[in-house]
Design a protein around this motif. Sequence first.
Motif, mmCIF file in Angstrom:
data_model
loop_
_atom_site.group_PDB
_atom_site.id
_atom_site.type_symbol
_atom_site.label_atom_id
_atom_site.label_comp_id
_atom_site.label_asym_id
_atom_site.label_seq_id
_atom_site.Cartn_x
_atom_site.Cartn_y
_atom_site.Cartn_z
ATOM 1 N N LEU A 99 0.824 -1.214 0.000
ATOM 2 C CA LEU A 99 0.000 0.000 0.000
ATOM 3 C C LEU A 99 0.858 1.265 0.000
ATOM 4 C CD1 LEU A 99 -2.778 1.416 0.470
ATOM 5 C CD2 LEU A 99 -2.407 1.071 2.899
ATOM 6 N N HIS A 100 0.528 2.191 -0.898
ATOM 7 C CA HIS A 100 1.265 3.458 -0.946
ATOM 8 C C HIS A 100 0.342 4.579 -1.390
ATOM 9 C CE1 HIS A 100 1.804 1.221 -4.715
ATOM 10 N NE2 HIS A 100 1.769 2.397 -5.332
ATOM 11 N N LEU A 101 0.602 5.740 -0.821
ATOM 12 C CA LEU A 101 -0.144 6.951 -1.142
ATOM 13 C C LEU A 101 0.772 7.840 -1.985
ATOM 14 C CD1 LEU A 101 -2.575 8.950 -0.579
ATOM 15 C CD2 LEU A 101 -1.334 9.654 1.452
ATOM 16 N N HIS A 102 0.350 8.112 -3.230
ATOM 17 C CA HIS A 102 1.099 9.033 -4.072
ATOM 18 C C HIS A 102 0.770 10.473 -3.680
ATOM 19 C CE1 HIS A 102 2.204 6.152 -7.441
ATOM 20 N NE2 HIS A 102 1.151 5.513 -6.974
ATOM 21 N N VAL A 103 1.770 11.331 -3.661
ATOM 22 C CA VAL A 103 1.561 12.773 -3.519
ATOM 23 C C VAL A 103 2.243 13.441 -4.714
ATOM 24 C CG1 VAL A 103 2.058 14.842 -2.161
ATOM 25 C CG2 VAL A 103 1.423 12.715 -0.999
ATOM 26 N N TYR A 104 1.440 14.117 -5.531
ATOM 27 C CA TYR A 104 1.945 14.794 -6.732
ATOM 28 C C TYR A 104 1.811 16.300 -6.535
ATOM 29 C CZ TYR A 104 0.636 10.289 -8.936
ATOM 30 O OH TYR A 104 0.463 8.981 -9.252
ATOM 31 N N GLY A 105 2.803 17.036 -6.990
ATOM 32 C CA GLY A 105 2.697 18.488 -6.911
ATOM 33 C C GLY A 105 3.678 19.163 -7.835
#
Length: 124
Positions: free
Chosen positions: A108-114
């Motif tokens: 499980l992983h949460l992507h953070v894009y910015g």
Amino acid sequence: MPDCIFCKIVAKQIPASIVYEDDDVLAFKDIHPAAPVHLLLIPKVHIATLSQATASQVDVLGKLLALAPKLAAEHGCAVTIDEAGVPHGGFKTLINSGPDGGQEVYHLHLHVYGGPKPWRGLAS
Ligand code: AMP
Ligand code: ZN
């Protein structure tokens, strides 16, 4: 999980560009960034997908979600709201789950894009 690449990153058996670590979670830069800022936030415990997370793991899931805006801000992607109430800046969060959800790594992983848009392969 011996064959899990993200468990190996947790165990420091393979390198990663780590941006945050505590007892429960680890965050590092995506090796193939799809945006100027692209971080992955993971629980240290192996959870294959969001569908495999149990009720006893809600604390670590909450930690991941709460960490996302902090790390986004540290990487220049805070959301600010000015005196007129107008929002500025921002980031996108994403959890892919299962083959139909586009998941490639089964930890499980949460992507953070910015960062400045447009971004490769990401809608809106
Ligand atoms: P997903 O499609 O949601 O499973 O995304 C998996 C992500 O993990 C992709 O964006 C990959 O670029 C990234 N990734 C795979 N291996 C590594 C690695 N060793 N270090 C950092 N990111 C990785
Ligand atoms: Zn794992």
